[in-house]
Design a protein around this motif. Structure first.
Motif, mmCIF file in Angstrom:
data_model
loop_
_atom_site.group_PDB
_atom_site.id
_atom_site.type_symbol
_atom_site.label_atom_id
_atom_site.label_comp_id
_atom_site.label_asym_id
_atom_site.label_seq_id
_atom_site.Cartn_x
_atom_site.Cartn_y
_atom_site.Cartn_z
ATOM 1 N N ASP A 44 -29.338 -9.722 49.805
ATOM 2 C CA ASP A 44 -28.038 -9.110 50.122
ATOM 3 C C ASP A 44 -27.967 -9.408 51.760
ATOM 4 O OD1 ASP A 44 -26.161 -7.168 50.656
ATOM 5 O OD2 ASP A 44 -27.490 -5.660 49.722
ATOM 6 N N HIS A 45 -26.525 -9.818 52.076
ATOM 7 C CA HIS A 45 -26.097 -10.067 53.284
ATOM 8 C C HIS A 45 -25.016 -8.919 53.667
ATOM 9 C CE1 HIS A 45 -28.828 -13.344 53.889
ATOM 10 N NE2 HIS A 45 -28.360 -13.920 52.906
ATOM 11 N N THR A 46 -25.084 -7.876 52.897
ATOM 12 C CA THR A 46 -23.930 -6.921 53.304
ATOM 13 C C THR A 46 -23.562 -6.657 54.643
ATOM 14 O OG1 THR A 46 -24.458 -5.794 51.258
ATOM 15 C CG2 THR A 46 -23.188 -4.656 52.669
ATOM 16 N N PRO A 47 -22.587 -6.865 55.100
ATOM 17 C CA PRO A 47 -21.182 -6.574 54.584
ATOM 18 C C PRO A 47 -20.573 -8.196 54.458
ATOM 19 C CG PRO A 47 -20.891 -6.344 57.235
ATOM 20 C CD PRO A 47 -22.393 -6.473 56.842
ATOM 21 N N VAL A 48 -21.301 -9.192 54.797
ATOM 22 C CA VAL A 48 -20.636 -10.512 54.601
ATOM 23 C C VAL A 48 -20.558 -10.707 53.085
ATOM 24 C CG1 VAL A 48 -20.874 -12.778 55.084
ATOM 25 C CG2 VAL A 48 -21.416 -11.211 56.837
ATOM 26 N N ARG A 49 -21.832 -10.761 52.448
ATOM 27 C CA ARG A 49 -21.691 -11.170 51.119
ATOM 28 C C ARG A 49 -23.085 -10.297 50.550
ATOM 29 N NH1 ARG A 49 -25.315 -13.565 48.169
ATOM 30 N NH2 ARG A 49 -26.436 -14.970 49.565
ATOM 31 N N PRO A 50 -22.732 -9.445 49.456
ATOM 32 C CA PRO A 50 -23.644 -8.719 48.642
ATOM 33 C C PRO A 50 -24.504 -9.920 47.807
ATOM 34 C CG PRO A 50 -21.916 -8.390 47.149
ATOM 35 C CD PRO A 50 -21.493 -9.227 48.657
ATOM 36 N N ALA A 51 -25.606 -9.377 47.294
ATOM 37 C CA ALA A 51 -26.443 -10.183 46.473
ATOM 38 C C ALA A 51 -25.559 -10.454 45.162
ATOM 39 C CB ALA A 51 -27.887 -9.388 45.999
ATOM 40 N N VAL A 52 -25.857 -11.783 44.626
ATOM 41 C CA VAL A 52 -24.878 -12.138 43.679
ATOM 42 C C VAL A 52 -25.851 -11.917 42.315
ATOM 43 C CG1 VAL A 52 -24.047 -14.023 42.395
ATOM 44 C CG2 VAL A 52 -23.981 -14.141 44.917
ATOM 45 N N ILE A 53 -27.139 -11.899 42.372
ATOM 46 C CA ILE A 53 -28.097 -11.621 41.086
ATOM 47 C C ILE A 53 -28.913 -10.658 41.643
ATOM 48 C CG2 ILE A 53 -27.378 -13.855 39.951
ATOM 49 C CD1 ILE A 53 -30.073 -14.710 41.010
ATOM 50 N N GLY A 54 -29.767 -9.974 40.574
ATOM 51 C CA GLY A 54 -30.702 -8.970 40.894
ATOM 52 C C GLY A 54 -32.278 -9.720 40.392
#
Length: 152
Positions: free
Chosen positions: A83-93
């Motif tokens: 998770d790289h919020t706010p740039v990019r959330p995790a794509v998968i869990g």
């Protein structure tokens, strides 16, 4: 990230989701207990193609966010669950990761075996994980698509 790149990524991801669903339809729910060697090879090829479709989706996300997300040497699947919020959330869990990782390991074995065919007992657990993955991957990818749409 500029709007044109976001729109292109959105379009690409939607196309990959359609492809993955098509690959799942082609795979079906085969029984490997009575499968001939030819049937087993078809299932193996379909599993390999399925993972490749997921991989290309993740490669595109990684490529499009390469300048915005910190550089890491971690494998692609690991990067997709970061998770790289706010740039990019995790794509998968975690659960999707675990099932995709099993497909990844299978693909490596599939590509490395030369003349020795894999046996049904070694393919069956991978097939089971792939079929379980079908029920859980889409909401996570669609949540990522929702993020892209909010960023626009």
């Amino acid at each position: 990230m500029e709007i044109d790149r976001i729109l292109a990524l959105d379009y690409f991801l939607q196309g990959r989701l359609r492809l993955i669903e098509k690959l799942y339809q082609e795979l079906g729910s085969p029984s490997l207990e009575t499968a001939s060697q030819e049937d087993l090879v078809v299932v193996e090829c379909r599993l390999e193609g399925l993972y490749s479709a997921f991989e290309s989706l993740f490669q595109r996300v990684s490529f499009d966010f390469r300048l915005l997300v910190p550089v890491t040497r971690r494998p692609l699947l690991d990067r997709m669950r970061m998770d790289h919020t706010p740039v990019r959330p995790a794509v998968i869990g975690g659960e999707v990761f675990e099932k995709l990782f099993e497909l990844h390991r299978f693909r490596r074995r599939f590509r490395l075996r030369y003349e020795r065919p894999l046996q049904a007992p070694s393919v069956e657990p991978v097939l089971r994980k792939a079929l379980e993955l079908r029920t859980i991957y889409r909401p996570q990818i669609e949540a990522f698509l929702d993020f892209l749409r909010r960023v626009r």
